[in-house]
Design an enzyme around this catalytic site. Structure first.
Site, PDB file in Angstrom:
ATOM      1  N   LYS A 158       0.658  -1.106  -0.072  1.00 44.38           N
ATOM      2  CA  LYS A 158      -0.073  -0.074  -0.088  1.00 44.38           C
ATOM      3  C   LYS A 158       0.814   1.264  -0.084  1.00 44.38           C
ATOM      4  CE  LYS A 158      -4.217  -1.497   2.215  1.00 44.38           C
ATOM      5  NZ  LYS A 158      -5.084  -1.124   3.324  1.00 44.38           N
ATOM      6  N   ASP A 181     -10.481   3.342   2.039  1.00 46.36           N
ATOM      7  CA  ASP A 181     -10.503   3.050   3.313  1.00 46.36           C
ATOM      8  C   ASP A 181     -11.200   3.997   4.085  1.00 46.36           C
ATOM      9  OD1 ASP A 181      -9.344   0.381   3.330  1.00 46.36           O
ATOM     10  OD2 ASP A 181      -7.230   0.929   3.677  1.00 46.36           O
TER      11      ASP A 181
END
Ligand code: ATR
Length: 289
Positions: free
Chosen positions: A73, A109
């Site tokens: 990520k 997210d």
């Protein structure tokens, strides 16, 4: 509706290591089928040292979209053509969109966490929220909450990481944000005046499902308790919170919402959220067997 792969099928996928137990393929393929879209979603097991080659492959194979997961990520950010502001603030991307070879990175997210709260009728503005953790997921949640004017207390095992998170948030938002060392006394103090508790650590996740990050006597009906742990679906923390009269939200909700927002970015269409939630839940049940 069953779709056949053909010459025009658009491909999306997940890059991570490991990816074997991901529920994302089940969730996204169910969503594509539900809307009759000519898309398919595959897991790609990509090792750290192969990430740059894999991203080059996204351009070469004209893959439409990606989810990025552990451990890529952060690293992936530097390999894309652009990243949006939330992703840069958080320091991580979990979604990539490929527009004719131009790769854009996003962090759903954070947005997914907020959509999930909205679905549950929760408004962060002015709320005191205790966040446990300071990793990638915790940072996304903290930035999301700060962007909506919640006051934050962050507790993390490695205190320096919590302090770094506070510093980065304070640079971007004027909301009140503090870091405290992770111990019972601080937890008791912070939870007394909080309306929401978010566990953004991996404590309580299988195989350590007997663990909990919070002593049960500190929980009560004044709290909404959110756990990002989705495996088991109801963590020990959530079981004890529910028993103490708190409102609870499980990790499957955030997982579904971040996926739904990724789907929207790739297809430009409204995600079939209930289909995705059911498919993710069924895939988890399958893994539990
Ligand atoms: P992610 O990107 O999924 O958030 P991560 O960056 O590895 O993953 O973060 C995991 C979080 O869980 C961190 O806040 C970690 O605390 P440290 O920063 O001290 O490592 C926390 N965590 C993991 N295991 C823990 C444990 N046994 N007790 C307390 N915190 C734990």
């Amino acid at each position: 509706m069953n779709l056949e792969i053909n010459g025009k099928t658009k491909l999306c996928g997940l890059m991570g290591d490991p990816v074997e137990h991901s529920v994302s393929p089940a969730m996204h393929n169910a969503a594509f089928r539900a809307l009759g879209l000519d898309y398919a979603y595959l897991p790609f097991h990509v090792r750290r040292e192969d990430l740059a080659t894999a991203i080059a492959g996204v351009r070469a194979f004209n893959i439409r979209g990606l989810n990025i997961t552990i451990p890529h990520k952060i690293e992936a950010m530097g390999l894309l053509d652009e990243t949006d502001r939330p992703a840069r603030q958080i320091g991580a991307v979990n979604v990539v969109v490929n527009d004719c070879g131009r790769l854009s990175g996003f962090n759903t997210d954070a947005e997914g966490f907020l959509s999930m709260l909205t679905e549950h009728g929760i408004e962060p503005q002015g709320k005191n929220v205790v966040v446990l953790g300071a990793g990638g997921a915790a940072r996304a949640i903290c930035f999301a909450l700060a962007s909506r004017g919640a006051a934050l207390t962050i507790l993390n095992r490695t205190a320096a990481r919590a302090r770094a998170c506070v510093k980065d948030i304070a640079k971007a938002f004027s909301t009140q944000v503090n870091a405290l060392d992770l111990n019972r006394e601080n937890m008791a103090y912070a939870l007394q005046k909080a309306g929401m508790l978010v566990n953004a650590t991996s404590v309580g996740m299988l195989p350590d499902s007997g663990a909990t990050p919070v002593d049960s006597d500190l929980l009560g009906p004044h709290l909404t308790v959110v756990d990002i742990v989705y495996n088991p679906r109801q963590s020990r923390l959530l079981k004890e919170a529910s028993k103490a009269g708190a409102k609870i939200i499980n990790g499957l909700e955030m997982l579904t919402w971040q996926g739904a927002l990724a789907f929207e970015r790739w297809t430009g269409l409204q995600p079939p959220i209930d289909v995705m939630r059911r498919a993710a839940s069924a895939a988890l049940r399958q893994h539990e067997k």
